[in-house]
Motif scaffolding. Structure first.
Motif, mmCIF file in Angstrom:
data_model
loop_
_atom_site.group_PDB
_atom_site.id
_atom_site.type_symbol
_atom_site.label_atom_id
_atom_site.label_comp_id
_atom_site.label_asym_id
_atom_site.label_seq_id
_atom_site.Cartn_x
_atom_site.Cartn_y
_atom_site.Cartn_z
ATOM 1 N N ALA A 70 -15.039 9.759 -84.472
ATOM 2 C CA ALA A 70 -14.086 9.026 -83.649
ATOM 3 C C ALA A 70 -13.527 9.880 -82.514
ATOM 4 N N THR A 71 -13.432 11.174 -82.716
ATOM 5 C CA THR A 71 -12.825 12.044 -81.701
ATOM 6 C C THR A 71 -13.831 12.985 -81.043
ATOM 7 N N ARG A 72 -15.060 13.014 -81.546
ATOM 8 C CA ARG A 72 -16.058 13.950 -81.031
ATOM 9 C C ARG A 72 -16.324 13.727 -79.542
ATOM 10 N N GLU A 73 -16.409 12.457 -79.131
ATOM 11 C CA GLU A 73 -16.680 12.164 -77.726
ATOM 12 C C GLU A 73 -15.534 12.633 -76.838
ATOM 13 N N ASP A 74 -14.301 12.493 -77.322
ATOM 14 C CA ASP A 74 -13.156 12.963 -76.540
ATOM 15 C C ASP A 74 -13.197 14.479 -76.371
ATOM 16 N N VAL A 75 -13.526 15.197 -77.440
ATOM 17 C CA VAL A 75 -13.623 16.653 -77.357
ATOM 18 C C VAL A 75 -14.715 17.052 -76.361
ATOM 19 N N GLY A 76 -15.839 16.335 -76.406
ATOM 20 C CA GLY A 76 -16.912 16.640 -75.468
ATOM 21 C C GLY A 76 -16.485 16.457 -74.024
ATOM 22 N N ALA A 77 -15.785 15.353 -73.747
ATOM 23 C CA ALA A 77 -15.324 15.097 -72.380
ATOM 24 C C ALA A 77 -14.333 16.164 -71.936
ATOM 25 N N GLU A 78 -13.435 16.571 -72.841
ATOM 26 C CA GLU A 78 -12.463 17.616 -72.500
ATOM 27 C C GLU A 78 -13.169 18.949 -72.248
ATOM 28 N N THR A 79 -14.187 19.250 -73.049
ATOM 29 C CA THR A 79 -14.932 20.500 -72.875
ATOM 30 C C THR A 79 -15.601 20.546 -71.510
ATOM 31 N N LEU A 80 -16.269 19.457 -71.134
ATOM 32 C CA LEU A 80 -16.972 19.424 -69.852
ATOM 33 C C LEU A 80 -15.996 19.464 -68.683
ATOM 34 N N ALA A 81 -14.853 18.786 -68.820
ATOM 35 C CA ALA A 81 -13.849 18.819 -67.748
ATOM 36 C C ALA A 81 -13.300 20.228 -67.581
ATOM 37 N N LEU A 82 -13.057 20.921 -68.691
ATOM 38 C CA LEU A 82 -12.567 22.300 -68.612
ATOM 39 C C LEU A 82 -13.616 23.205 -67.980
ATOM 40 N N ALA A 83 -14.874 23.031 -68.359
ATOM 41 C CA ALA A 83 -15.939 23.853 -67.785
ATOM 42 C C ALA A 83 -16.029 23.650 -66.276
ATOM 43 N N ARG A 84 -15.960 22.404 -65.828
ATOM 44 C CA ARG A 84 -16.021 22.142 -64.386
ATOM 45 C C ARG A 84 -14.824 22.770 -63.668
ATOM 46 N N SER A 85 -13.654 22.699 -64.288
ATOM 47 C CA SER A 85 -12.456 23.284 -63.692
ATOM 48 C C SER A 85 -12.607 24.807 -63.535
ATOM 49 N N LEU A 86 -13.156 25.446 -64.555
ATOM 50 C CA LEU A 86 -13.332 26.896 -64.499
ATOM 51 C C LEU A 86 -14.422 27.283 -63.503
ATOM 52 N N MET A 87 -15.449 26.464 -63.377
ATOM 53 C CA MET A 87 -16.464 26.742 -62.358
ATOM 54 C C MET A 87 -15.857 26.676 -60.956
ATOM 55 N N ARG A 88 -14.963 25.695 -60.730
ATOM 56 C CA ARG A 88 -14.280 25.632 -59.438
ATOM 57 C C ARG A 88 -13.403 26.862 -59.227
ATOM 58 N N ARG A 89 -12.725 27.292 -60.284
ATOM 59 C CA ARG A 89 -11.892 28.491 -60.194
ATOM 60 C C ARG A 89 -12.722 29.711 -59.823
ATOM 61 N N MET A 90 -13.890 29.828 -60.408
ATOM 62 C CA MET A 90 -14.759 30.964 -60.108
ATOM 63 C C MET A 90 -15.312 30.878 -58.687
ATOM 64 N N THR A 91 -15.635 29.673 -58.246
ATOM 65 C CA THR A 91 -16.147 29.502 -56.889
ATOM 66 C C THR A 91 -15.122 29.930 -55.851
ATOM 67 N N LEU A 92 -13.842 29.666 -56.114
ATOM 68 C CA LEU A 92 -12.783 29.978 -55.156
ATOM 69 C C LEU A 92 -12.289 31.419 -55.251
ATOM 70 N N ALA A 93 -12.710 32.143 -56.288
ATOM 71 C CA ALA A 93 -12.244 33.524 -56.462
ATOM 72 C C ALA A 93 -12.814 34.419 -55.375
ATOM 73 N N PRO A 94 -12.066 35.438 -54.952
ATOM 74 C CA PRO A 94 -12.583 36.361 -53.934
ATOM 75 C C PRO A 94 -13.767 37.151 -54.471
ATOM 76 N N PRO A 95 -14.660 37.598 -53.586
ATOM 77 C CA PRO A 95 -15.827 38.362 -54.034
ATOM 78 C C PRO A 95 -15.420 39.693 -54.653
ATOM 79 N N ALA A 96 -16.308 40.218 -55.496
ATOM 80 C CA ALA A 96 -16.070 41.502 -56.157
ATOM 81 C C ALA A 96 -17.203 42.456 -55.828
#
Length: 401
Positions: A231-257
């Motif tokens: 019943a909740t597995r699909e919700d966890v999956g959606a939250e996981t993917l949304a978090l991953a996309r958010s972190l990818m955006r964070r990494m894209t905007l980070a200054p170069p190293a």
């Protein structure tokens, strides 16, 4: 007599690089020195603590498939490792088009403690002999066996002191040889050493690892029951993917190293322990992982690869097996974007984390067999188009804004 024992190469999974054909400069290697210099260009990295065997075909000595395995710490395992490596490369070459006419062997190991390179060479002599016997048993002669250690090389085959002295010969300085020039012209890269590439994917240590393991414990208490509940597995999956996309955006905007180490430190700093724990556990769901695998090309690939590497480094302590998912995704993105050497290393590490991880098994085999990844890319693109809602199309006779 048939040997029915389970294959056992303790240090890592064998990685086979298929022969590649196509236009490019043709380089003739006439000496052990030139062979030693060519090794990192054949593999795409400097092998460390490795047995490498290379198939040779035809009268002109064209290089074919290449296989690398770690050298087992226990000498008692060397004969079995030699037998398996020889059989894997020679049988694989036969499947892909022809039995090799010869084999070239490299043993790469750095000295430990007060040991000298020459002592390493002498210590590895039984392994060199075992590989020659194993190849001979399959009716393929070994043409050369080289030991590379401490910036020098030795030949186990050549008796000529003029080219192969007892004290060894110095390896050419990086980037100064004819092979290096030809590789640069052909666009080939040496991506550091095996140890450096593995280090970017290996678990963190020290106090950070302790904090991360506690975060994983907290996330497991919270998330695992939800993942197991339909019943909740699909919700966890959606939250996981949304978090991953958010972190990818964070990494894209980070200054170069500066440099790989600086880049990894920056990415580790961008990723909180609780965020990493939620993602690591969420990726254990096969359907979530399959959606994440779609971020394999164009502008999505670089931040996805950075994220998967960072997550692999956070799979610490009791959660080591969980690294199979991010390591496999890192291997897939690397392969999809043309970095086959790194892909093989990442997929081999995924199988060391979990030998039964099916996605890693399939990708590792396909990459080793020289399969074109475009077929899988097409499948993932089609699945993404099928899953995502259709965009609204303009009415007939109108123009989109």
């Amino acid at each position: 007599m048939t040997n029915n024992r389970e294959p056992r190469i303790p240090s890592d999974r064998p990685s086979v690089t298929p022969a590649t054909a196509g236009p490019g400069p043709q380089i003739t290697l006439r000496s052990p020195a030139e062979l030693a210099d060519a090794l990192p260009y054949m593999l795409g990295f400097h092998p460390t603590d490795s047995l490498v065997i290379v198939a040779v075909h035809g009268e002109g000595g064209r290089f074919g498939g290449r296989l690398r395995v770690g050298i087992p710490a226990e000498p008692a395992e060397w004969d079995e490792t030699a037998r398996q490596a020889a059989e894997c490369l020679i049988r694989g070459s036969e499947r892909r088009g022809g039995k090799p006419d010869g084999i070239v062997v490299f043993l790469c190991r750095e000295p430990r403690g007060e040991e000298s390179g020459r002592e390493v060479m002498n210590r590895l002599r039984p392994l060199a002999h075992g590989v020659r016997l194993a190849c001979g048993a399959l009716d393929v002669p070994v043409l050369e066996v080289l030991c590379l250690s401490a910036g020098r090389f030795w030949s186990y085959v050549c008796p000529d002191e003029r080219c192969c002295p007892a004290e060894g010969s110095r390896l050419a300085a990086v980037g100064t040889s004819v092979m290096a020039a030809a590789a640069t012209f052909a666009g080939l890269q040496v991506r550091g050493s095996l140890a450096e590439i593995e280090g970017r994917l290996a678990p963190l240590g020290g106090a950070v690892a302790d904090e991360m393991e506690r975060a994983l414990d907290r996330a497991a208490v919270d998330l695992v029951p939800k993942i197991l509940d339909g019943a909740t597995r699909e919700d966890v999956g959606a939250e996981t993917l949304a978090l991953a996309r958010s972190l990818m955006r964070r990494m894209t905007l980070a200054p170069p190293a500066e440099g790989p180490r600086g880049a990894d430190d920056r990415d580790d700093g961008l990723l909180g322990h609780d965020e990493a724990a939620a993602l690591i556990l969420g990726l254990q769901d096969r359907e979530v992982r399959d959606v994440a695998a779609e971020w394999m090309e164009d502008e999505e690939a670089p931040p996805a690869l950075r994220l998967w590497r960072a997550l692999a480094r956070r799979c610490v302590g009791a959660y080591g097996e969980h690294a199979a998912a991010p390591l496999t995704l890192a291997g897939w993105v690397s392969w999809s974007t043309g970095d086959e050497p790194t892909a093989r290393i990442a997929l081999g590490m995924a199988l060391r984390a979990d030998a039964e991880y099916r996605f890693a098994q399939l990708l590792h085999h396909a990459c080793n067999e020289g399969v074109d990844p475009e077929g899988l890319r097409q499948c993932l693109r089609e699945e993404r188009r099928r899953r995502e809602p259709r965009r609204r199309r303009p009415a007939a006779g109108t123009r989109p804004p």
